[in-house]
Scaffold this active site. Sequence first.
Site, PDB file in Angstrom:
ATOM      1  N   ASN A 162       0.817  -1.231   0.000  1.00 22.94           N
ATOM      2  CA  ASN A 162       0.000   0.000   0.000  1.00 22.94           C
ATOM      3  C   ASN A 162       0.844   1.271   0.000  1.00 22.94           C
ATOM      4  O   ASN A 162       0.362   2.330  -0.389  1.00 22.94           O
ATOM      5  CB  ASN A 162      -1.048   0.007   1.120  1.00 22.94           C
ATOM      6  CG  ASN A 162      -0.453  -0.125   2.492  1.00 22.94           C
ATOM      7  OD1 ASN A 162       0.609  -0.707   2.668  1.00 22.94           O
ATOM      8  ND2 ASN A 162      -1.137   0.420   3.471  1.00 22.94           N
ATOM      9  N   GLU A 260       4.013  -4.913  12.409  1.00 25.70           N
ATOM     10  CA  GLU A 260       3.081  -3.784  12.216  1.00 25.70           C
ATOM     11  C   GLU A 260       1.930  -4.328  11.381  1.00 25.70           C
ATOM     12  O   GLU A 260       2.107  -4.600  10.191  1.00 25.70           O
ATOM     13  CB  GLU A 260       3.756  -2.630  11.457  1.00 25.70           C
ATOM     14  CG  GLU A 260       4.967  -2.039  12.137  1.00 25.70           C
ATOM     15  CD  GLU A 260       4.617  -1.162  13.320  1.00 25.70           C
ATOM     16  OE1 GLU A 260       3.413  -0.982  13.612  1.00 25.70           O
ATOM     17  OE2 GLU A 260       5.546  -0.680  13.975  1.00 25.70           O
ATOM     18  N   CYS A 293      -3.486   1.180   6.667  1.00 23.73           N
ATOM     19  CA  CYS A 293      -3.655   0.394   7.901  1.00 23.73           C
ATOM     20  C   CYS A 293      -4.291   1.217   9.002  1.00 23.73           C
ATOM     21  O   CYS A 293      -5.096   0.717   9.786  1.00 23.73           O
ATOM     22  CB  CYS A 293      -2.309  -0.135   8.364  1.00 23.73           C
ATOM     23  SG  CYS A 293      -1.075   1.165   8.614  1.00 23.73           S
ATOM     24  N   GLU A 467       7.875   1.012  16.344  1.00 23.52           N
ATOM     25  CA  GLU A 467       8.931   1.541  15.483  1.00 23.52           C
ATOM     26  C   GLU A 467       9.043   3.044  15.704  1.00 23.52           C
ATOM     27  O   GLU A 467       8.065   3.693  16.073  1.00 23.52           O
ATOM     28  CB  GLU A 467       8.614   1.243  14.008  1.00 23.52           C
ATOM     29  CG  GLU A 467       8.631  -0.254  13.705  1.00 23.52           C
ATOM     30  CD  GLU A 467       8.543  -0.580  12.224  1.00 23.52           C
ATOM     31  OE1 GLU A 467       7.619  -0.079  11.560  1.00 23.52           O
ATOM     32  OE2 GLU A 467       9.392  -1.346  11.729  1.00 23.52           O
TER      33      GLU A 467
HETATM   34  P1  NAD Z   1       0.182  -9.476   3.418  1.00 22.64           P
HETATM   35  O1  NAD Z   1       0.320  -9.924   4.821  1.00 22.64           O
HETATM   36  O2  NAD Z   1      -0.598 -10.302   2.479  1.00 22.64           O
HETATM   37  O3  NAD Z   1       1.620  -9.296   2.736  1.00 22.64           O
HETATM   38  C1  NAD Z   1       2.621  -8.478   3.278  1.00 22.64           C
HETATM   39  C2  NAD Z   1       3.982  -9.005   2.847  1.00 22.64           C
HETATM   40  O4  NAD Z   1       4.162 -10.306   3.400  1.00 22.64           O
HETATM   41  C3  NAD Z   1       4.152  -9.158   1.334  1.00 22.64           C
HETATM   42  O5  NAD Z   1       5.451  -8.772   0.973  1.00 22.64           O
HETATM   43  C4  NAD Z   1       3.978 -10.652   1.125  1.00 22.64           C
HETATM   44  O6  NAD Z   1       4.658 -11.128   0.014  1.00 22.64           O
HETATM   45  C5  NAD Z   1       4.579 -11.203   2.401  1.00 22.64           C
HETATM   46  N1  NAD Z   1       4.111 -12.554   2.769  1.00 22.64           N
HETATM   47  C6  NAD Z   1       2.921 -13.137   2.491  1.00 22.64           C
HETATM   48  N2  NAD Z   1       2.873 -14.396   2.988  1.00 22.64           N
HETATM   49  C7  NAD Z   1       4.062 -14.606   3.604  1.00 22.64           C
HETATM   50  C8  NAD Z   1       4.615 -15.696   4.321  1.00 22.64           C
HETATM   51  N3  NAD Z   1       3.942 -16.828   4.494  1.00 22.64           N
HETATM   52  N4  NAD Z   1       5.854 -15.577   4.832  1.00 22.64           N
HETATM   53  C9  NAD Z   1       6.551 -14.427   4.686  1.00 22.64           C
HETATM   54  N5  NAD Z   1       6.084 -13.353   4.008  1.00 22.64           N
HETATM   55  C10 NAD Z   1       4.853 -13.436   3.474  1.00 22.64           C
HETATM   56  O7  NAD Z   1      -0.390  -8.012   3.507  1.00 22.64           O
HETATM   57  P2  NAD Z   1      -0.777  -7.042   2.309  1.00 22.64           P
HETATM   58  O8  NAD Z   1      -2.073  -7.461   1.739  1.00 22.64           O
HETATM   59  O9  NAD Z   1       0.385  -6.901   1.400  1.00 22.64           O
HETATM   60  O10 NAD Z   1      -0.940  -5.660   3.075  1.00 22.64           O
HETATM   61  C11 NAD Z   1      -2.101  -5.237   3.691  1.00 22.64           C
HETATM   62  C12 NAD Z   1      -2.032  -5.439   5.170  1.00 22.64           C
HETATM   63  O11 NAD Z   1      -0.907  -4.740   5.715  1.00 22.64           O
HETATM   64  C13 NAD Z   1      -3.242  -4.867   5.886  1.00 22.64           C
HETATM   65  O12 NAD Z   1      -3.652  -5.750   6.889  1.00 22.64           O
HETATM   66  C14 NAD Z   1      -2.702  -3.566   6.494  1.00 22.64           C
HETATM   67  O13 NAD Z   1      -3.444  -3.102   7.604  1.00 22.64           O
HETATM   68  C15 NAD Z   1      -1.314  -3.955   6.840  1.00 22.64           C
HETATM   69  N6  NAD Z   1      -0.460  -2.782   7.008  1.00 22.64           N
HETATM   70  C16 NAD Z   1      -0.047  -2.442   8.260  1.00 22.64           C
HETATM   71  C17 NAD Z   1       0.727  -1.294   8.451  1.00 22.64           C
HETATM   72  C18 NAD Z   1       1.193  -0.882   9.826  1.00 22.64           C
HETATM   73  O14 NAD Z   1       2.092  -0.058   9.913  1.00 22.64           O
HETATM   74  N7  NAD Z   1       0.626  -1.407  10.900  1.00 22.64           N
HETATM   75  C19 NAD Z   1       1.079  -0.506   7.347  1.00 22.64           C
HETATM   76  C20 NAD Z   1       0.630  -0.887   6.084  1.00 22.64           C
HETATM   77  C21 NAD Z   1      -0.139  -2.022   5.921  1.00 22.64           C
END
Ligand code: NAD
Length: 490
Positions: A162, A260, A293, A467
Amino acid sequence: MAKQSKTARATIADVEVSTAHWIGGKRVPSNRTFEDFSPIDGSHLANVSAGGAEEANAAVAAARAAFPAWAALGPQGRLPILKRFAEGIRSRREELAAVETADNGSLLSRNREDMVPRAAHNIEFFAEWAAKRQHKPIESPTVTNHVRYDPSGVAVLITPWNSPLMLATWKVGPALAAGNTIVVKPPEWAPLTCSLMADIAHEAGVPAGVLNVVQGIGEEAGAALVAHEDVDRISFTGSTDTARLIGQAAARTITPVSFELGGKSPFVVFADADLDAAAKTVAGQYNNAGQVCLAGTRVLVERSIADDLLGRVRKEVAASKVGDPREGGTKIGPLIHPDAFERVTGFVERAKAAGAEPLWGGNRHEAGALYFQPTMLANVKQDMEIVQREVFGPVLTWQTFKDEDELVEMANGTKYGLAAMVFTRSEQRAWRVADRLVAGSLWVNCFFVRDLAAPFGGSRNSGIGREGGDWSMDFYSDIKNVSILKGSFD
Ligand code: NAD
């Protein structure tokens, strides 16, 4: 928009981007690739190298080999290199913004004015913070305790789509400044700006192996990296479900994690608030098509002003143009991917079936295949899925409360605890409510104001750790207490 080349490069918005990994200071392509599409119009952008265990092993080995020399430089030695890295990001602002927009559909103006400058700041801020950080000895009756912050080793950094560059640098900055070497796994739905980041780091003089990028699918490349035996830190931003898998892998190797995660944050408006400011900020929760998020997706309004506020929010939303994120007037762009579109639609349809009423929106927007109307759902109950689970799209719920007790119960009534927004003119009320809400970040009469010196993170299912400033430095350090017997040296 895209032009494929056989040399593992693609041209995106007139910018040449490598689609290979960056390992040990070299571009390394994989035989297998995954396809990357633009959410703006579905056009094919690139075939990107799809890493797995082999690439993960190579990148961790390169990072391990580069670690002693990078750690030995100390914060002062790393400072000029990281400042050049930040400057390099600034100097390529237009290119980075254009590629980010093509890749994840976020607003071009926002990337140019906010996200890319913040990415540079993330690198520079932590380099300076590490260089000026001082630790006072702790005196005991018989010994003096000197606390040392040793670099922890190899850190794996995994980030979502995102805001790929901004979120990656938020980890890259402190990890490198603290003396670690790193392997970054960019998101497969928007992998390109992290590839440019590797070029910029290299040009700035970041030595080979200090910063590595392994592209690939999360379940393959990401899973191989977090399961690796020779990794010392895992920092992850993404969904709560993925964090559960990463946590299991990290448990096997006893690797410290920073998480996060997602949110379902309350946006609270009291009757005494500046209603115009509140309405504008509520409408702002649709930014990035709600794929934020921190977004205050549960609007909680004091009953006596609910109709008044609703009218003002409606007006703001009606004036928010949905469309191509490259165009100046656009406020809301597309969702990232057909899967995300299906997910958002599914949430809205199930909410309607359970009795929720759209006050506006609720369907696909005419701007294109992945565009969803900004949506507000009323007549929702606390235990409904739409109130409890993160949608990650332009979908808000509207609930009213009669007093502070009821508000606190509703606001705290999910498994998340990432952020909360409170609009009121009463300082006493602001503090009373702030003390009772469960949230890592609480913004009073504002939203998304972020100082890197302050802590950021989530409570409950929204994360582990914080962080920012010393919180980041502590995570990326092995903290060691050296106690020296007083008077024991010649
Ligand atoms: P996601 O968890 O699907 O993917 C995030 C990352 O993890 C990607 O790079 C993906 O390739 C990797 N990943 C997926 N499966 C994995 C595994 N089994 N092992 C290791 N890595 C793996 O999330 P998304 O759809 O890319 O992002 C959206 C989510 O991120 C939402 O829930 C959002 O709230 C959260 N988010 C949180 C913050 C924060 O600062 N708290 C900021 C931005 C987004």
